[in-house]
Enzyme design. Structure first.
Site, PDB file in Angstrom:
ATOM      1  N   GLU A   1       0.709  -1.127  -0.162  1.00  0.00           N
ATOM      2  CA  GLU A   1      -0.048  -0.008  -0.102  1.00  0.00           C
ATOM      3  C   GLU A   1       0.925   1.257  -0.004  1.00  0.00           C
ATOM      4  O   GLU A   1       1.829   1.241   0.814  1.00  0.00           O
ATOM      5  CB  GLU A   1      -0.918  -0.057   1.113  1.00  0.00           C
ATOM      6  CG  GLU A   1      -1.925  -0.952   1.178  1.00  0.00           C
ATOM      7  CD  GLU A   1      -2.492  -1.523   2.578  1.00  0.00           C
ATOM      8  OE1 GLU A   1      -2.223  -0.754   3.651  1.00  0.00           O
ATOM      9  OE2 GLU A   1      -3.105  -2.348   2.655  1.00  0.00           O
TER      10      GLU A   1
ATOM     11  N   GLU B   1      -4.736  -6.941   2.093  1.00  0.00           N
ATOM     12  CA  GLU B   1      -3.681  -7.517   2.608  1.00  0.00           C
ATOM     13  C   GLU B   1      -3.980  -8.818   2.215  1.00  0.00           C
ATOM     14  O   GLU B   1      -2.561  -9.468   1.768  1.00  0.00           O
ATOM     15  CB  GLU B   1      -3.477  -7.385   4.060  1.00  0.00           C
ATOM     16  CG  GLU B   1      -2.742  -6.140   4.498  1.00  0.00           C
ATOM     17  CD  GLU B   1      -3.618  -4.872   4.516  1.00  0.00           C
ATOM     18  OE1 GLU B   1      -4.896  -5.081   4.347  1.00  0.00           O
ATOM     19  OE2 GLU B   1      -3.456  -3.834   4.956  1.00  0.00           O
TER      20      GLU B   1
ATOM     21  N   PHE C   1       2.015  -1.969   8.841  1.00  0.00           N
ATOM     22  CA  PHE C   1       2.227  -2.306  10.274  1.00  0.00           C
ATOM     23  C   PHE C   1       2.262  -3.758  10.550  1.00  0.00           C
ATOM     24  O   PHE C   1       1.148  -4.312   9.944  1.00  0.00           O
ATOM     25  CB  PHE C   1       1.459  -1.291  11.343  1.00  0.00           C
ATOM     26  CG  PHE C   1       1.609   0.032  11.084  1.00  0.00           C
ATOM     27  CD1 PHE C   1       0.972   0.633   9.953  1.00  0.00           C
ATOM     28  CD2 PHE C   1       1.923   0.597  12.364  1.00  0.00           C
ATOM     29  CE1 PHE C   1       1.245   2.221   9.936  1.00  0.00           C
ATOM     30  CE2 PHE C   1       2.179   2.019  12.188  1.00  0.00           C
ATOM     31  CZ  PHE C   1       1.778   2.798  11.052  1.00  0.00           C
TER      32      PHE C   1
ATOM     33  N   ASP D   1       0.835  -5.169  12.985  1.00  0.00           N
ATOM     34  CA  ASP D   1      -0.382  -5.521  13.425  1.00  0.00           C
ATOM     35  C   ASP D   1      -1.578  -5.657  12.364  1.00  0.00           C
ATOM     36  O   ASP D   1      -2.537  -6.241  12.816  1.00  0.00           O
ATOM     37  CB  ASP D   1      -0.905  -4.118  14.017  1.00  0.00           C
ATOM     38  CG  ASP D   1       0.167  -3.278  14.745  1.00  0.00           C
ATOM     39  OD1 ASP D   1      -0.280  -3.070  16.052  1.00  0.00           O
ATOM     40  OD2 ASP D   1       1.051  -3.149  14.301  1.00  0.00           O
ATOM     41  N   PHE D   2      -1.109  -5.379  11.286  1.00  0.00           N
ATOM     42  CA  PHE D   2      -2.113  -5.750   9.995  1.00  0.00           C
ATOM     43  C   PHE D   2      -2.100  -7.010   9.705  1.00  0.00           C
ATOM     44  O   PHE D   2      -2.726  -7.665   8.552  1.00  0.00           O
ATOM     45  CB  PHE D   2      -1.821  -4.715   9.188  1.00  0.00           C
ATOM     46  CG  PHE D   2      -1.972  -3.404   9.251  1.00  0.00           C
ATOM     47  CD1 PHE D   2      -2.499  -2.787  10.534  1.00  0.00           C
ATOM     48  CD2 PHE D   2      -1.603  -2.394   8.343  1.00  0.00           C
ATOM     49  CE1 PHE D   2      -2.547  -1.255  10.945  1.00  0.00           C
ATOM     50  CE2 PHE D   2      -1.602  -1.108   8.727  1.00  0.00           C
ATOM     51  CZ  PHE D   2      -2.192  -0.438  10.071  1.00  0.00           C
TER      52      PHE D   2
ATOM     53  N   HIS E   1      -1.090  -0.278  16.098  1.00  0.00           N
ATOM     54  CA  HIS E   1      -0.134   0.251  15.175  1.00  0.00           C
ATOM     55  C   HIS E   1       1.139   0.450  15.992  1.00  0.00           C
ATOM     56  O   HIS E   1       2.014   1.116  15.468  1.00  0.00           O
ATOM     57  CB  HIS E   1      -0.456   1.733  14.863  1.00  0.00           C
ATOM     58  CG  HIS E   1      -1.633   1.637  13.728  1.00  0.00           C
ATOM     59  ND1 HIS E   1      -2.794   1.731  14.163  1.00  0.00           N
ATOM     60  CD2 HIS E   1      -1.461   2.127  12.191  1.00  0.00           C
ATOM     61  CE1 HIS E   1      -3.685   1.854  12.939  1.00  0.00           C
ATOM     62  NE2 HIS E   1      -2.677   2.297  11.900  1.00  0.00           N
TER      63      HIS E   1
END
Ligand SMILES: Cc1ncc(C[n+]2csc(CCOP(=O)(O)OP(=O)(O)O)c2C)c(N)n1
Ligand SMILES: Cc1ncc(C[n+]2csc(CCOP(=O)(O)OP(=O)(O)O)c2C)c(N)n1
Ligand SMILES: [Mg+2]
Ligand SMILES: [Mg+2]
Lengths: 333, 316, 333, 316
Positions: free
Chosen positions: A29, A68, A91, A93-94, A137
């Site tokens: 992204e 993702e 990140f 976290d994703f 994040h």
């Protein structure tokens, strides 16, 4: 020798590898940034690591929708069919939204094909608390990722290691997650010209010492070294080991240090339970029991999500003072 | 399609059916480690799609129900049988099994145990073909149930956004395990959902060989010529349980459907192929399939040796 | 006292709780089964655990599309707004497709609201190798899940514990993952009438012994007990501890056993690196160092995906013989 | 809507703008722990949607960009400012922060740091309302970028399949961070994609207050009356950077857009509200906002104490 930031070392490694091998593609992204918008200047990723690549390698630098699962899977499929994709997941976290593609697809395909299918896939992602980014994040889920069979997980602390591990990942045959600490992108350090690859599974002695072994990764290496300097004033010489890769872990280097010091502290930023610290303590308790002079210790954040407020976040993160205090009590035991 | 080609295609269809029948018997005899999901009813349609492909330049991914796809692509049936039985000379020496058939040399990038998990992978094959300019395409097969999975929905959009040469093939057999497709999909049209995402899409009766060949070649050709994605929804019957052994009590009274293999046979008869030829084909492929699965059964299980090559050096 | 299978104990617990509280709903794929199909007899879940619920509680028993992210998230939102949802995720291998809703949404919401939002969410899922289901229907990712702050993770080995832990989960305030071993559904055992709740964080001594402590979960408890019987013939008395919950772990019980035996073996079915075994060894090395007479050991599958072939799968899984052998070498050290 | 109501709505819009302006200044002064994503341009539309809601029976979830949504719902601005600044009396005493605003008493079930992560949660609120028969609905706000995320696409289908009383609100500001919505969505219409999934859907110019009120009340009413889901795509401008401080170099030359707040102001003038009244409103809310954020700045950071209540008993 040159001095580079981690950001620039990574960027430079990408530039040189992509110039040398047109099978390498980069996607994620906003990694071009501004696509579809005329006259836009390219962003080069929200952390600037892929800056300038679009201008040079155009079609091999691909902006993706916020999908993702689809694009990590696409990169995995591309790696199985001749390309060497480098994916940026903004990140770590994703990674939750695409965990299946990571744990079941990318990590397992080589095994399931009994080695017939190559999988040269690099997943670059960021991690780390300390900048008020809040619970989604700021995570550092390297321990969680390292539980997945088939994955290599690396977490560099210096510009040379960042570029070197990235190169090993891109030039390698299997899927690797490279965890870049957000707080370290601007960190400067000396790098050898040509940015040589750094092998997986080989740690680095970040500081020599004889009294206590501190094992730490990524930004915690710097905090541990800072703590070691504090401790040196009191005559305690801590050895700081940076394994650089979470998996495979350099057990040999850790156990060798233990043979010298007999005392172990592991400092980690990932979660408190069943994370990196527990894995290292297990390595040492099982393989270095006779060398241990005292109970091993760990210093991790508490078992909660990353809090947002400044004081809470500071309290949540292990700091140099905490490390020094833990070493003192360990050295005295 | 010439009668000869069509006869050969129908022969392949019967072979797949017979092969899976032999597998089912092997299962009943306790020779198969896990559950098998059979393609009964989808063979003809899958062969029609493969007819337009050019593996290994084209690469295909499939779901848990991929025996038919693999055989239609020309994957060696013996290596497949050995894999499904977990034996020596299996595609992966038995490490993968029925849900993880991998044979890229024949164009099968992989089948998958996660509903929808295979779909993004085929986008990768499409991207590879595009970046390397091979002229190949990525193809993925999945079910009506998978159409509700994020991986599939995201990938449709991704393929449109990145203009990937990729063919999506949704086999709508009306059921995801015990759940009706119409319920799970909220009554919306699958091909309509795809089309709204900006992809060229068509629906086809997957039991109609002529129509299936036409639609597959039209949309496959579109992908190859334009480099853009396309989507086929095919209605196919699920002639048996979700997996072999499934009692299907949940299914209530089954509607009578004509077996697509019989419909394809009728097409051949219409074209003047003698009934005896058809009978002869069925007998022959049944024997072939039986022989192959028997040979596979006679193979030793060496999967532990295959495993040990992955564990040397050992766990940390 | 009655004798029930784990399947029936779970089913019975669901029936009685749902009858008592109409805030409890059950949802997942095929958990009614046959919806939309006329005259179909309900399946009651692919493992039959939710059998009969639809007929009794109709609108509170919900079949879902194959959309784990959407329905796990829906259940989380429902838990935040007054319901007590019980979600079935058919195999824990599928948690990859909805990991974000688990790790970032369900697990974090209570913390992020600073305790203002309740989250009585139960996630029932299955795990375990041994039935030839292959790499994506056989995993036991309890160690991985236990790294997530905010989650309770439980893995029962008996019918009484299965029902009891399920009850605690449903009646509790936070998100719990209950990991049901596929290979144990048919296992029979005595249960107390009324199927009382079993508290989280409290283990069970599955077998008493004085020479070695074996910590094991779920199906490994039975293998460990089997091994203990073998060992008893040689005069080695192994104590088998079943923590029942992965997190919170019953450190107290484990350390108490260690005080007696001085020797530890952890047997786990989850992944080799940074999993449950490492977590328990870390607990003991840190908290029971002085009680350890020998290096702790672990027995886990190798660090690969679950293989399909029968011999490979048998070799991959720790077995009673492996456990006995590990204990023998441990007892002799 | 009566002029009085509309004036009050516009006042709220200006208050939101001023509140976020004050936050931005607090950020520049180093008073905010993290990055803030401002709602500039979407205030009027968000207020129009909230106008049809009946919190707390109705529950709303939002994205990373949810200050405006929260204020439009009537969340206490002081508690919000304290949360965003990480201070005492913040909604969660500073544990959550700007991307995790939670105020169910006002109908805000939560904002979210994961693009699309909030969408399934609102389906849960809808299911709760349905099962408990409260008459409430679930509402979720998300961006054009989120429309490509599996969580969102799955939930649209789920809401249709389960017939959930749920309103999807997609704010299309043309950008996901630096990426154009038209590129990321493959050029397909968002409202068209939703409609194809079987959901009642409408597009609206989110800068047009009258139209926004009408569409929101129509589709909100549909959800409430039929118990079925509906979908609104609203075009709104992103008047500022992705986050406050974003240099937006990637954006090239910005197209001139009229600020929806000004458009709404014009509506009031047309209705005869004196310009002086409007000016007075702006001044007043600016002072209010400033005062609130100043008070929040004066609060102590006690987030460490809040944290310690979660760590007592300690990590394992
Ligand atoms: C993510 C995920 N969820 C659930 C399952 C269990 N499962 C396997 S096949 C299946 C039904 C699939 O239906 P469909 O996509 O229509 O394919 P079909 O079986 O009809 O060929 C389900 C629910 C799975 N394997 N993966
Ligand atoms: C799963 C996930 N991927 C990526 C991000 C990073 N990210 C945060 S906001 C954003 C853009 C979102 O665009 P849109 O949905 O249009 O909302 P907008 O910012 O325009 O309001 C991105 C990519 C994220 N938070 N979560
Ligand atoms: Mg189906
Ligand atoms: Mg946007």
């Amino acid at each position: 020798m040159t001095v580079l930031t981690i950001r620039d070392a990574l960027n430079s490694a990408l530039h040189s590898l992509m110039a040398a091998d047109d099978k390498i593609i980069v996607l994620g992204e906003d990694i071009r940034g501004g696509s579809g918008i005329k006259d836009g200047q390219e962003l080069g990723g929200v952390f600037g690591v892929t800056r300038g690549l679009a201008a040079k390698f155009d079609a091999r630098v691909i902006d993706t929708p916020i999908s993702e699962t689809a694009f990590l899977g696409m990169a995995t499929g591309a790696a199985m069919t001749g390309l060497r994709p480098v994916v940026e997941v903004m990140f770590c976290d994703f990674l939750g939204v695409c965990m299946d593609q990571l744990m079941n697809q990318a990590a397992k395909a080589r095994f399931l094909s009994n080695g017939r299918v190559p999988l040269p896939l690099t997943i670059r992602t960021t991690m780390g608390a300390g900048d008020g980014s809040g619970a989604m994040h700021s995570q550092a889920i390297y321990g969680m990722l390292a539980t997945i069979p088939g994955l290599t997980v690396a977490a560099p602390s210096t510009p040379a290691d960042a570029a070197g591990l990235l190169k090993s990942a891109i030039l390698g045959d299997g899927p690797t997650v490279l965890m870049e600490h957000k707080g370290l992108y601007g960190l400067e350090g000396e790098v050898t010209d040509g940015l040589p690859p750094v092998p997986f599974g080989k740690g680095r002695v970040a500081r020599e010492g004889k009294d206590v072994t501190i094992v730490a990764l990524s930004s915690m290496v710097h905090k541990a070294t800072e703590a070691a300097e504090l401790l040196a004033r009191d005559g305690i010489e801590a050895e700081v080991i940076d394994p650089r890769t979470v998996k495979p872990i350099d057990s040999e280097m850790i156990l060798a240090s233990l043979a010298k010091t007999g005392r172990l502290l592991v400092v980690a930023e990932d979660t408190a339970f069943a994370g990196f610290a527990d894995a290292v303590i297990s390595v040492v308790a099982r393989g270095g029991f006779d060398r241990l002079k005292a109970a091993p210790r760990k210093l991790t954040p508490p078992d909660t999500p990353v809090p947002y407020g400044r004081k809470a976040e500071a309290a949540w993160l292990p700091g140099a003072d905490d490390i020094a205090a833990a070493v003192r009590s360990l050295a005295g035991s | 399609m010439l009668t000869e080609g069509m006869t050969s295609l129908v022969e392949k269809g019967h072979f797949i059916r017979a092969f899976e029948g032999a597998l089912a018997r092997a299962f009943d005899a306790g020779e198969v480690p896990g559950l098998v999901h059979l393609s009964n009813g989808a063979e003809i349609f899958e062969l029609a799609v493969m007819n337009t492909l050019r593996p290994p330049k084209d690469q295909v991914t499939g779901s848990h129900r991929s025996h038919g796809i693999a055989l239609a692509l020309g994957v060696d049936p013996f290596a497949m049988a050995c894999e499904i039985l977990g034996r020596e000379d299996g595609l992966s020496e038995g490490l993968g099994g029925t849900q993880h058939l991998i044979a890229p040399d024949s164009g099968l990038l992989g089948s998958n145990g996660i509903v929808g998990g295979q779909v993004p992978l085929a986008a990768g094959a499409a991207l590879s073909a595009k970046v390397q300019g091979t002229g190949g395409i990525g193809v993925t097969f999945f079910g009506d149930g998978a159409m509700n999975q994020g991986a599939v929905l995201e990938t449709i959009n991704l393929a449109v956004a990145l203009k990937l040469p990729m063919l999506f093939v949704c086999e709508n057999n009306g059921l995801g395990q015990s759940t009706a497709a119409s319920y799970a999909g909220g009554g919306a049209s699958i091909v309509g959902r795809a089309r709204a995402a900006g992809i060229a899409a068509a629906h086809v009766d997957g039991g109609d060989l002529d129509e299936s060949l036409a639609v597959a070649s039209k949309l496959g050709g579109w992908v190859r010529e334009t480099g853009s994605p396309a989507f086929i929804e095919a209605s196919v019957p699920r002639l048996a349980g979700h997996y072999h052994g499934d009692a299907e009590v949940y299914r209530g009274e089954k509607k009578k459907v004509v077996d697509p293999l019989d419909r394809a046979g009728d097409l051949l008869l219409d074209r003047g192929v003698p009934e005896a030829t058809l009978r002869e084909i069925k007998t022959r492929v049944a024997e072939q399939a039986e022989e192959i699965v028997e040979r596979a059964k006679a193979q030793p299980d060496v999967s532990d040796r295959a495993l040990s090559r992955w564990t040397e050096g050992g766990a940390a």
